[in-house]
Write a protein that holds these residues in place. Sequence first.
Motif, PDB file in Angstrom:
ATOM      1  N   UNK A 485       0.830  -1.208   0.000  1.00  0.00           N
ATOM      2  CA  UNK A 485       0.000   0.000   0.000  1.00  0.00           C
ATOM      3  C   UNK A 485       0.867   1.262   0.000  1.00  0.00           C
ATOM      4  N   UNK A 486       1.948   1.232   0.772  1.00  0.00           N
ATOM      5  CA  UNK A 486       2.854   2.397   0.808  1.00  0.00           C
ATOM      6  C   UNK A 486       3.469   2.635  -0.569  1.00  0.00           C
ATOM      7  N   UNK A 487       3.893   1.543  -1.234  1.00  0.00           N
ATOM      8  CA  UNK A 487       4.488   1.691  -2.557  1.00  0.00           C
ATOM      9  C   UNK A 487       3.459   2.215  -3.558  1.00  0.00           C
ATOM     10  N   UNK A 488       2.225   1.684  -3.469  1.00  0.00           N
ATOM     11  CA  UNK A 488       1.163   2.152  -4.355  1.00  0.00           C
ATOM     12  C   UNK A 488       0.857   3.632  -4.117  1.00  0.00           C
ATOM     13  N   UNK A 489       0.880   4.026  -2.829  1.00  0.00           N
ATOM     14  CA  UNK A 489       0.632   5.421  -2.486  1.00  0.00           C
ATOM     15  C   UNK A 489       1.740   6.324  -3.064  1.00  0.00           C
ATOM     16  N   UNK A 490       2.997   5.868  -2.946  1.00  0.00           N
ATOM     17  CA  UNK A 490       4.109   6.665  -3.489  1.00  0.00           C
ATOM     18  C   UNK A 490       3.994   6.793  -5.007  1.00  0.00           C
ATOM     19  N   UNK A 491       3.613   5.683  -5.696  1.00  0.00           N
ATOM     20  CA  UNK A 491       3.441   5.772  -7.152  1.00  0.00           C
ATOM     21  C   UNK A 491       2.313   6.736  -7.510  1.00  0.00           C
ATOM     22  N   UNK A 492       1.257   6.726  -6.711  1.00  0.00           N
ATOM     23  CA  UNK A 492       0.155   7.650  -6.983  1.00  0.00           C
ATOM     24  C   UNK A 492       0.604   9.092  -6.804  1.00  0.00           C
ATOM     25  N   UNK A 493       1.441   9.335  -5.796  1.00  0.00           N
ATOM     26  CA  UNK A 493       1.948  10.693  -5.588  1.00  0.00           C
ATOM     27  C   UNK A 493       2.797  11.143  -6.779  1.00  0.00           C
ATOM     28  N   UNK A 494       3.628  10.195  -7.331  1.00  0.00           N
ATOM     29  CA  UNK A 494       4.439  10.538  -8.509  1.00  0.00           C
ATOM     30  C   UNK A 494       3.535  10.866  -9.697  1.00  0.00           C
ATOM     31  N   UNK A 495       2.470  10.053  -9.863  1.00  0.00           N
ATOM     32  CA  UNK A 495       1.529  10.315 -10.961  1.00  0.00           C
ATOM     33  C   UNK A 495       0.850  11.663 -10.802  1.00  0.00           C
ATOM     34  N   UNK A 496       0.470  11.970  -9.560  1.00  0.00           N
ATOM     35  CA  UNK A 496      -0.176  13.262  -9.328  1.00  0.00           C
ATOM     36  C   UNK A 496       0.786  14.412  -9.601  1.00  0.00           C
ATOM     37  N   UNK A 497       2.091  14.248  -9.291  1.00  0.00           N
ATOM     38  CA  UNK A 497       3.080  15.288  -9.568  1.00  0.00           C
ATOM     39  C   UNK A 497       3.212  15.499 -11.077  1.00  0.00           C
TER      40      UNK A 497
END
Length: 618
Positions: A485-497
């Motif tokens: 979940x943490x890794x998925x959250x970090x990838x989502x943050x990169x996508x949002x950036x």
Amino acid sequence: MSWFKSEKKDKKHTELYYQAQFVNPKLDRENSIIQQIISETGNLAQTWPNIQLDELKLLTEKLQQDVAITTGEVVRLGSITFLTPNPANPKKLIETGLTWEDATVKANMENFVIETVNQVLNDETTRLDDQVTYNELADALSEFLAASQDVAGFKYGDMPELPSSDEYVNAVETNQMFDLLPQRLIVKEVKVSDQNQQDKKEMPPVEEKAATEVKAPAKQLTARSLVAKPAIKQSVDNLTEKQSVPAPVKNIATENNTVVIVDLIKAFKVQPRFFKTKSVDPKQVVVPESDNYVDVMMARETLEANTFIQQAADKVADSYRETLSQNVADVREDTQPLNDLLATDWQTPVKDQIKQRHTKDYGERLDKSIQALDSDYKQAVADEEQRHEQTLTKLEKRLKRDKKKTTVKLTVDRDHIIQNEIAQIITTQKQYIEQEVQQLRYNRAEFKRHKVIDEIISDQKEANELLTNNYRSLANGLEERRQSFIKEHEQALVTRQASDEAQAEKERYKLENANVLNLEERRDHLEKMKLDLEGQVSQLQADASKWQFRAETAQEDLDRMKQQVADLNKQYEQRLKSDQIDLEKHQQLTQQARQAKLDKWLHPFKFRQQNTGESVGK
């Protein structure tokens, strides 16, 4: 234990209004189970810390059944002192001197009366106090026992038997502790007088001997026997076997132990270890780029894991309960000694022996009495030989009457003695047999109860180990899910950036488009100027002769302006082409970002599995 010495109290007040009071109470009244028990115990919630003896009996029994036996814990009550009304002022309570100090309710406790009496008798302060005599101690305990029966409703068999003065003194001198039990659990030996000893004694007169034998059972059977004393002083006609033989004692101990075993099996529980969850709503809708995405997803996973653990614990407990019930049912009880004892016909030999002995004794006494009467008759005849025939006839009639009277009297005495001795011995033997039967049943029930307790302890340990292993396995799985979940959250943050950067690029394109529009407006303005200039050129060409010089000058200006317009058109077309390419790229990136976000909202579990698969592949 402090003793309050006061004047002699009125026993009527003591029996009617004897009550107790909590001193320094340690009962956990915040516990929901204990609160429920207190609310169901009379008016205890309103009269606390005062409590009636019947309420104290109900409270201790419920705490023992619902808490001590079920959970195996010891319930601490604090100290409980016993009060009675002051004879001088019945509305005021005074201390009796008896206190149940540091009272606790245990699973193997009999009742609060047994605990209090044992503690009072074993109290070191009381034993070392020379001003307290055992008579005073016994009087206070006797009043306490009487009040427990009258007010609390205890049966006589639930009460302990106080030791004698010699037994108490000997215990104090040898530093021995008392461990009194209810009288229903004590098997007493009843001493039967040796018949040979009785035969050797000198035979008393008929009336005296009969009275002696009738009163003898009263010395052997006391009020402390397990069954009621039979009525000895009854007439021969009213003396029946039904009246002299008491009813069999009900096997209360066996029934209670059977109930305790069933309750122990029902109370078998497995207490698994659950995962702690944060105070978040697991039902709320979140996306991977949400700030609380990890907490919500972990709350959902933890809730599912705890549900699985609880279901597993219930299944394990049900399985072990079924196994315990089967094991109890498979226990084969050795009832052969009990059946042999109950099937033995021991009354007939006793009856025959008593009848034979007393019949022989009756014959000897009858012969001696008849011989004595014959001797008296012969002596009277010798002395009265000279008397008239009428006197002789009178003596003969009196002889017959005396013989008949003596025969009837001795027969009645014989039957009376036989019936009384048979009733006494049968009663004594029945008491002994009933006590043996009760003890055998109690030992059998205790054996079964202890076996069930041992199996419960073993099964509890095995079940706890099983659930502990499951807990550890689930903990590792949850930690892996948390990392994903943490890794998925970090990838989502990169996508949002990246999306934010694309938005900024879009704004820049909009600004450049505005510049392009300005250039187009300038081009239109220049074209308009070109048209105006062309009109002017046409006008100048019409006036060529007049304005030749100005025409040539205007032509040069016109050529220059045309060159500038051509250059501007060329620059505009290049810039417009470049902007069109950048705009197409931006629209393509924006469309891809929107499609990815829409896929995440519509298919979160598919997206989570895809990311999980990608992370495993990496």
